[in-house]
Enzyme design. Structure first.
Site, PDB file in Angstrom:
ATOM      1  N   HIS A  11       0.868  -1.186   0.152  1.00 24.17           N
ATOM      2  CA  HIS A  11      -0.097  -0.146  -0.064  1.00 24.17           C
ATOM      3  C   HIS A  11       0.763   1.205   0.018  1.00 24.17           C
ATOM      4  O   HIS A  11       0.338   2.173   0.410  1.00 24.17           O
ATOM      5  CB  HIS A  11      -0.926  -0.074   1.230  1.00 24.17           C
ATOM      6  CG  HIS A  11      -0.102  -0.018   2.485  1.00 24.17           C
ATOM      7  ND1 HIS A  11      -0.838  -0.635   3.707  1.00 24.17           N
ATOM      8  CD2 HIS A  11       0.920   0.749   2.851  1.00 24.17           C
ATOM      9  CE1 HIS A  11       0.025  -0.647   4.584  1.00 24.17           C
ATOM     10  NE2 HIS A  11       1.161   0.367   4.288  1.00 24.17           N
TER      11      HIS A  11
ATOM     12  N   HIS B 212      -1.459   5.019   9.557  1.00 27.51           N
ATOM     13  CA  HIS B 212      -0.137   5.774   9.858  1.00 27.51           C
ATOM     14  C   HIS B 212      -0.108   7.170  10.146  1.00 27.51           C
ATOM     15  O   HIS B 212       0.339   8.042   9.947  1.00 27.51           O
ATOM     16  CB  HIS B 212       0.720   5.751   8.371  1.00 27.51           C
ATOM     17  CG  HIS B 212       0.753   4.422   7.415  1.00 27.51           C
ATOM     18  ND1 HIS B 212      -0.426   3.678   7.102  1.00 27.51           N
ATOM     19  CD2 HIS B 212       1.893   3.751   7.177  1.00 27.51           C
ATOM     20  CE1 HIS B 212       0.161   2.708   6.620  1.00 27.51           C
ATOM     21  NE2 HIS B 212       1.512   2.772   6.635  1.00 27.51           N
TER      22      HIS B 212
ATOM     23  N   HIS C 263      10.408  -4.185   4.242  1.00 25.25           N
ATOM     24  CA  HIS C 263      10.938  -2.829   4.283  1.00 25.25           C
ATOM     25  C   HIS C 263      11.225  -2.535   5.535  1.00 25.25           C
ATOM     26  O   HIS C 263      10.668  -2.879   6.459  1.00 25.25           O
ATOM     27  CB  HIS C 263       9.948  -1.931   3.335  1.00 25.25           C
ATOM     28  CG  HIS C 263       8.797  -1.679   3.903  1.00 25.25           C
ATOM     29  ND1 HIS C 263       7.683  -2.617   4.070  1.00 25.25           N
ATOM     30  CD2 HIS C 263       7.993  -0.646   4.075  1.00 25.25           C
ATOM     31  CE1 HIS C 263       6.717  -2.019   4.431  1.00 25.25           C
ATOM     32  NE2 HIS C 263       6.820  -0.575   4.572  1.00 25.25           N
TER      33      HIS C 263
ATOM     34  N   GLU D 106       4.239  -5.189   8.470  1.00 24.56           N
ATOM     35  CA  GLU D 106       2.672  -5.088   7.991  1.00 24.56           C
ATOM     36  C   GLU D 106       2.255  -6.502   7.515  1.00 24.56           C
ATOM     37  O   GLU D 106       0.874  -6.609   7.184  1.00 24.56           O
ATOM     38  CB  GLU D 106       2.627  -4.019   6.902  1.00 24.56           C
ATOM     39  CG  GLU D 106       2.848  -2.542   7.611  1.00 24.56           C
ATOM     40  CD  GLU D 106       2.933  -1.550   6.598  1.00 24.56           C
ATOM     41  OE1 GLU D 106       2.964  -0.306   6.711  1.00 24.56           O
ATOM     42  OE2 GLU D 106       3.458  -1.912   5.342  1.00 24.56           O
TER      43      GLU D 106
END
Lengths: 278, 126
Positions: free
Chosen positions: A12, A59, A192, A239
């Protein structure tokens, strides 16, 4: 009784939203990423979903660190996006499915998952970018139930807990009084890391392990603690917990319909995986 | 419960969340365009409103990501601060790892050799 038609799991990354806004889908940098989506959309349109249950992490748009739920379920009639501070354009509102939301909340709490319920909820890029990818022409025909997982502030929920939470949501959907076709959209990842001297860390081996396990052995991922997942997938690679919840919702045996994997998109190993019941 | 540290990886635990609260709260406020404008118009005054600690104020002044993280900043909130200056996560990564942005991007791209293997599910047996 509602029907779970399958799941779409996708990265995303906010930059995707900017690339869509600027029409860069055929750009050399972006094409290998966007090329994964036509077969996923063809599958989705053939499956004709009424509702998407979107599992993602916020976020710092709807939730701040003053109140940080581990599991939050949206139960609003409509969800809107808003300025996130660094320039991603807002997108049109998306309709909710509050009756299904409450059925999920009832089942989750009955199963001893003490969720936070949200009758107002802003949705950020982690919810809206996957909608843009799957419904580029607009989402008037779809309603959503957003489910936010804390993948940001440790302690994070364990992979085991996430899988079980997903299974509880799946039970709620299957037992729901209305006849709906429901698609699961899981968002984020894969490996990541944005911060620290290890910023830029990627781990294709672990990503492949996750993708392979998610098809029919998701319980293999429950052997990892959240801390071990950070070590293997990077800080934001946590995530993958959203994907594990999503796989729990799908339940049962599955078949992989679409897979794409591309490094790099922004700082991330971008992935797409569509599963349907086997 | 303390887990084995992961080299080069600050884990955003309760200790960081407590230490960084004022800083993250200020960065969260920058979601609003009017607040970004207020920050740019009077950085000192804006930081004072949020009661930043001296290390947080110094790290904001220095635009130093490593110092901001050490002061308890969470990268999702710091991204809102960095966005004011048009900086993205590659810029942040380059700064934290002491390389140029092009070198940082090249380091990411080096992993692309595995793309086809992962697409085919050939890299890891489960």
């Amino acid at each position: 009784m509602s029907n779970i038609i399958g799941s779409v799991a996708t990265s995303h990354i906010p930059a995707i939203g900017n690339a869509i806004h600027k029409g860069l889908q055929k750009d050399e940098y972006w094409q290998p990423f966007f090329d994964g989506f036509p077969p996923a959309r063809a599958w989705l349109h053939a499956a004709k979903p009424d509702v998407a249950v979107v599992v993602y992490n916020d976020h710092g748009l709807n939730f701040f660190l003053d109140k940080m739920p581990t599991f939050a379920v949206g139960a609003a009639p409509v969800y809107t996006s808003e300025d996130e501070g660094w320039g991603i354009p807002t997108v049109p509102p998306v309709r909710g499915a509050p009756e299904l939301s409450w059925a999920i909340i009832e089942q989750a709490v009955a199963d001893e998952f003490d969720v936070t319920t949200c009758q107002e909820m802003l949705v950020d890029h982690a919810c809206t970018v996957p909608l843009q990818l799957m419904w580029p022409e607009g989402w008037e025909g779809i309603r959503i139930v957003p489910i936010a997982i804390n993948t940001v502030q440790h302690p994070l929920p364990s992979a085991k807990r996430c899988l079980a939470f997903g299974q509880s949501i799946g039970r709620a959907i299957r037992a729901f009084a209305q006849t709906l076709n429901v698609v699961v959209i899981s968002t984020g990842g894969l490996s990541h890391q944005l911060e620290g001297e290890r910023a830029g860390f990627l781990n294709p081996e672990f990503d492949d392990l996750c993708l392979n396990a998610l098809i029919n052995k998701p319980e293999l991922l429950t052997r990892y603690s959240a801390h071990e997942i950070v070590e293997l997938a990077g800080s934001q690679g946590a995530e993958i917990l959203n994907w594990i919840v999503g796989r729990g919702i799908l339940g049962g045996a599955a078949r992989e319909v679409v897979r794409n994997y591309h490094i790099p998109i922004s700082n991330t190993a971008a992935a797409l995986q569509v599963l349907e019941p086997a | 419960m303390s887990a084995k540290p992961i080299p080069g990886t600050p884990v955003f635990t309760g200790a960081y969340a407590m230490r960084g609260y004022a800083l993250n709260k200020m960065c969260y406020s920058l979601n609003a365009a009017a607040n970004r404008a207020a920050f740019l118009a009077d950085e000192d005054g804006y930081c004072a409103q949020y009661g930043l600690t001296p290390p947080q104020r110094a790290a904001i002044a220095a635009r130093n990501v490593a110092q901001l993280i050490e002061a308890g900043g969470n990268v999702y909130y710091l991204a809102k601060f960095a966005g004011i200056f048009g900086l993205n996560v590659q810029d942040l990564g380059a700064q934290q790892t002491g390389v140029s942005v092009d070198e940082f991007k090249a380091k990411l791209k080096a992993h692309a050799i595995h793309n086809d293997a992962v697409k085919a599910g050939r890299l890891a047996n489960v």
